[in-house]
Design a protein around this motif. Structure first.
Motif, PDB file in Angstrom:
ATOM      1  N   ALA A 136      -4.883  -3.956 -15.965  1.00 21.13           N
ATOM      2  CA  ALA A 136      -4.777  -2.990 -17.014  1.00 21.13           C
ATOM      3  C   ALA A 136      -4.544  -1.562 -16.595  1.00 21.13           C
ATOM      4  N   PHE A 137      -5.196  -1.474 -15.476  1.00 19.36           N
ATOM      5  CA  PHE A 137      -5.085   0.078 -14.877  1.00 19.36           C
ATOM      6  C   PHE A 137      -4.120   0.326 -13.979  1.00 19.36           C
ATOM      7  N   ARG A 138      -3.113  -0.461 -13.804  1.00 18.24           N
ATOM      8  CA  ARG A 138      -1.980  -0.180 -12.960  1.00 18.24           C
ATOM      9  C   ARG A 138      -0.911  -0.872 -13.266  1.00 18.24           C
ATOM     10  N   GLU A 139       0.406  -0.695 -12.567  1.00 14.45           N
ATOM     11  CA  GLU A 139       1.663  -1.377 -12.826  1.00 14.45           C
ATOM     12  C   GLU A 139       1.885  -2.325 -11.875  1.00 14.45           C
ATOM     13  N   LEU A 140       1.383  -2.165 -10.695  1.00 17.20           N
ATOM     14  CA  LEU A 140       1.797  -2.907  -9.757  1.00 17.20           C
ATOM     15  C   LEU A 140       0.818  -2.987  -8.618  1.00 17.20           C
TER      16      LEU A 140
ATOM     17  N   LYS B 263       2.417   7.243 -12.884  1.00 10.49           N
ATOM     18  CA  LYS B 263       2.473   5.858 -12.582  1.00 10.49           C
ATOM     19  C   LYS B 263       1.519   5.562 -11.499  1.00 10.49           C
ATOM     20  N   VAL B 264       0.746   4.397 -11.874  1.00 14.67           N
ATOM     21  CA  VAL B 264      -0.418   4.317 -10.985  1.00 14.67           C
ATOM     22  C   VAL B 264      -0.142   2.629 -10.351  1.00 14.67           C
ATOM     23  N   ILE B 265      -0.081   2.712  -9.099  1.00 15.96           N
ATOM     24  CA  ILE B 265      -0.054   1.337  -8.517  1.00 15.96           C
ATOM     25  C   ILE B 265      -1.238   1.313  -7.468  1.00 15.96           C
ATOM     26  N   THR B 266      -1.649   0.177  -7.070  1.00 19.02           N
ATOM     27  CA  THR B 266      -2.659  -0.116  -6.313  1.00 19.02           C
ATOM     28  C   THR B 266      -2.043  -0.780  -4.854  1.00 19.02           C
ATOM     29  N   TRP B 267      -2.686  -0.859  -3.661  1.00 21.18           N
ATOM     30  CA  TRP B 267      -2.490  -1.320  -2.405  1.00 21.18           C
ATOM     31  C   TRP B 267      -3.541  -1.708  -1.785  1.00 21.18           C
ATOM     32  N   ASP B 268      -3.479  -2.646  -1.048  1.00 21.10           N
ATOM     33  CA  ASP B 268      -4.725  -3.103  -0.057  1.00 21.10           C
ATOM     34  C   ASP B 268      -5.930  -3.828  -0.989  1.00 21.10           C
ATOM     35  N   SER B 269      -6.436  -3.112  -1.955  1.00 21.16           N
ATOM     36  CA  SER B 269      -7.617  -3.253  -2.703  1.00 21.16           C
ATOM     37  C   SER B 269      -7.151  -3.314  -4.111  1.00 21.16           C
ATOM     38  N   ASP B 270      -7.179  -4.099  -5.326  1.00 17.62           N
ATOM     39  CA  ASP B 270      -6.606  -4.118  -6.494  1.00 17.62           C
ATOM     40  C   ASP B 270      -7.679  -3.359  -7.530  1.00 17.62           C
ATOM     41  N   THR B 271      -7.353  -3.281  -8.850  1.00 12.12           N
ATOM     42  CA  THR B 271      -7.968  -2.832  -9.473  1.00 12.12           C
ATOM     43  C   THR B 271      -7.813  -3.815 -10.691  1.00 12.12           C
ATOM     44  N   ASN B 272      -8.401  -3.813 -11.935  1.00 13.88           N
ATOM     45  CA  ASN B 272      -8.153  -4.599 -13.208  1.00 13.88           C
ATOM     46  C   ASN B 272      -6.759  -4.112 -13.419  1.00 13.88           C
TER      47      ASN B 272
ATOM     48  N   ASP C 124      11.134  -9.595   4.442  1.00 12.69           N
ATOM     49  CA  ASP C 124      10.901  -9.945   3.198  1.00 12.69           C
ATOM     50  C   ASP C 124       9.856  -9.838   2.637  1.00 12.69           C
ATOM     51  N   ILE C 125       9.914  -9.555   1.382  1.00 18.81           N
ATOM     52  CA  ILE C 125       8.640  -9.452   0.493  1.00 18.81           C
ATOM     53  C   ILE C 125       8.635 -10.639  -0.389  1.00 18.81           C
ATOM     54  N   GLU C 126       7.289 -11.048  -0.882  1.00 18.08           N
ATOM     55  CA  GLU C 126       7.339 -12.215  -1.903  1.00 18.08           C
ATOM     56  C   GLU C 126       6.494 -11.324  -3.000  1.00 18.08           C
ATOM     57  N   VAL C 127       6.978 -11.881  -4.185  1.00 19.32           N
ATOM     58  CA  VAL C 127       6.540 -11.143  -5.520  1.00 19.32           C
ATOM     59  C   VAL C 127       5.997 -12.283  -6.427  1.00 19.32           C
ATOM     60  N   LYS C 128       4.480 -12.154  -6.748  1.00 16.88           N
ATOM     61  CA  LYS C 128       4.021 -13.011  -7.730  1.00 16.88           C
ATOM     62  C   LYS C 128       3.768 -12.342  -8.725  1.00 16.88           C
ATOM     63  N   GLY C 129       4.328 -12.330 -10.047  1.00 17.05           N
ATOM     64  CA  GLY C 129       4.034 -11.489 -11.164  1.00 17.05           C
ATOM     65  C   GLY C 129       4.007 -10.167 -10.690  1.00 17.05           C
ATOM     66  N   ASP C 130       3.124  -9.428 -10.931  1.00 14.82           N
ATOM     67  CA  ASP C 130       2.864  -8.022 -10.716  1.00 14.82           C
ATOM     68  C   ASP C 130       2.272  -7.903  -9.425  1.00 14.82           C
ATOM     69  N   MET C 131       2.016  -8.534  -8.625  1.00 11.86           N
ATOM     70  CA  MET C 131       1.875  -8.634  -7.307  1.00 11.86           C
ATOM     71  C   MET C 131       2.723  -8.898  -5.920  1.00 11.86           C
ATOM     72  N   VAL C 132       2.853  -7.584  -5.212  1.00 10.83           N
ATOM     73  CA  VAL C 132       3.806  -7.845  -4.108  1.00 10.83           C
ATOM     74  C   VAL C 132       2.942  -8.474  -2.857  1.00 10.83           C
ATOM     75  N   ILE C 133       3.485  -9.001  -2.186  1.00 12.20           N
ATOM     76  CA  ILE C 133       2.721  -9.783  -0.744  1.00 12.20           C
ATOM     77  C   ILE C 133       3.582  -9.323   0.479  1.00 12.20           C
TER      78      ILE C 133
ATOM     79  N   ASP D 235     -13.360  -0.060  -6.410  1.00 17.08           N
ATOM     80  CA  ASP D 235     -14.084  -0.622  -7.292  1.00 17.08           C
ATOM     81  C   ASP D 235     -13.028  -1.128  -8.246  1.00 17.08           C
ATOM     82  N   PRO D 236     -13.045  -2.382  -8.536  1.00 19.42           N
ATOM     83  CA  PRO D 236     -11.833  -2.917  -9.476  1.00 19.42           C
ATOM     84  C   PRO D 236     -11.898  -2.271 -11.107  1.00 19.42           C
ATOM     85  N   ASN D 237     -13.028  -1.854 -11.389  1.00 16.34           N
ATOM     86  CA  ASN D 237     -13.198  -1.623 -12.932  1.00 16.34           C
ATOM     87  C   ASN D 237     -13.616  -0.243 -13.179  1.00 16.34           C
ATOM     88  N   LYS D 238     -14.333   0.392 -12.135  1.00 19.90           N
ATOM     89  CA  LYS D 238     -15.070   1.545 -12.575  1.00 19.90           C
ATOM     90  C   LYS D 238     -14.228   2.866 -12.244  1.00 19.90           C
ATOM     91  N   LEU D 239     -12.878   2.664 -11.732  1.00 19.04           N
ATOM     92  CA  LEU D 239     -11.754   3.628 -11.612  1.00 19.04           C
ATOM     93  C   LEU D 239     -10.912   3.868 -13.105  1.00 19.04           C
TER      94      LEU D 239
END
Length: 349
Positions: free
Chosen positions: A146-150, A135-144, A323-332, A118-122
């Motif tokens: 504000a709750f993570r760095e990357l 440090k908190v990061i998300t992968w595969d499925s994101d949160t808001n 090669d990775i792609e970076v868009k703001g705080d998202m890595v693709i 869940d993007p908000n309830k965590l």
């Protein structure tokens, strides 16, 4: 085909235990950097350290997709000399994830990397982790954000969502009714992909009609019942898109058992090993994915980089990933891969 469903259920329960229990199992230490360090000479260690502990939390434990992620995290732990904990809930539920994260906060790990149910309830428990210096990061499925760095994304969500609509349209001749089988209705990544699937279909394939979005909660048995229900509820249904890895195998099985092979197209996201037989038999047409093992590897690699003050860079080459792609705080991580009966034997995961 029934054996496939039974196998999935057996794996889920044998790895995770009873899915209804309220208390999650203890941590699984899948790599302890100290063991590697004790076996290496100082000159071979380079800049590797064993002072970091990275916790990887999937949406759910025991299904093949997240098992492959676990394998990649294990490999990264060995290569990078960091401690890796892998712990997932027995069902795809944000409250179960929250309990696990609370335990990880008490354990004082360095990084919590979560694929959020869940993007908000965590948010509350992740903010508590950040207050503790974790440090908190998300992968595969994101949160808001504000709750993570990357956020480590598998593919560009718009590209993937539109691509799934294209694969179904190609299989249906751009006309007919279809349903979408998703995982959790609250999963941010699934909802984002689905949004773009709908946009692409409505704009470019007006003769196709979406009749229902049905949730499977990433459970093989539930996905099978959902697929059977859709075929019964919509006798003229011509296509199914599975947005989580349990969807396409369940849909293919239901289609074959209903004698609708060749009449109902099955596409979506799943692993080659789960779909090999279905693609070859024609019970499914096209399956799309990326390497979940690489995703696990990249998650641990970027977590360690973050601890060392190294932010991801757009276009950077990463060993075992590319090669990775970076868009703001998202890595693709990369581009989606299509699996068909013609190329399925080239892949093994």
């Amino acid at each position: 085909m029934l054996y496939k469903l039974l196998t999935c259920i057996f794996v889920l329960f044998s790895v995770s235990g009873c899915a209804l229990r309220s208390n999650p199992p203890k941590y699984e230490i899948i790599y302890n950097g100290e063991s590697k360090q004790s076996q290496q000479s100082k000159q071979n260690q380079g800049n590797y350290t064993n002072e970091y502990t990275i916790a990887v939390v999937p949406k759910v434990s025991g299904i093949p997709y997240f098992n492959a992620v676990k394998d990649g995290a294990l490999e990264a732990g060995r290569d990078l000399g960091v401690n890796v904990l892998y712990m997932g809930p027995t069902i795809a539920d944000w409250e179960h994830q929250a309990k696990i994260i609370e335990e990880l906060v008490q354990r004082k790990v360095n990084v919590i990397a979560v694929s959020a149910n869940d993007p908000n309830k965590l948010g509350a428990v992740l903010e508590e982790a950040q207050k503790k210096g974790i440090k908190v990061i998300t992968w595969d499925s994101d949160t808001n954000s504000a709750f993570r760095e990357l956020f480590i994304n598998t593919v560009d969500p718009e590209t993937l969502g539109r691509h799934l609509a294209d694969t179904l349209a190609r299989s249906l001749g751009e006309q007919g009714s279809y349903a979408i089988m998703t995982g959790s209705l609250n999963a941010a990544n699934l909802n984002e992909w689905m949004k773009w699937t709908k946009v692409q279909q409505q704009k470019y394939y007006p003769n196709m009609k979406l009749v229902e979005v049905a949730a499977t909660n990433d459970a093989p048995a539930e996905a099978y019942e959902v697929a059977k229900g859709l075929l019964k509820k919509y006798p003229t249904l011509t296509g199914i898109i599975g947005l989580s890895s349990v969807g396409p195998p369940a849909a293919a099985q239901a289609v074959q058992e209903a004698g609708k092979q060749g009449k109902v197209a099955v596409v979506g996201l799943s692993t080659p090993n789960l779909m090999r037989e279905d693609l070859k038999s024609g019970a499914a047409q096209i399956v799309t994915l990326w390497s979940p093992k690489k995703l696990g590897y990249l998650t641990v690699r970027l977590a360690k980089d973050l601890l060392e003050g190294n932010a991801p860079q757009d276009g950077k080459y990463i060993k075992n990933i590319g090669d990775i792609e970076v868009k703001g705080d998202m890595v693709i991580m990369g581009q989606p891969i299509d699996f068909t009966k013609e190329n399925i034997d080239q892949y093994d995961f």
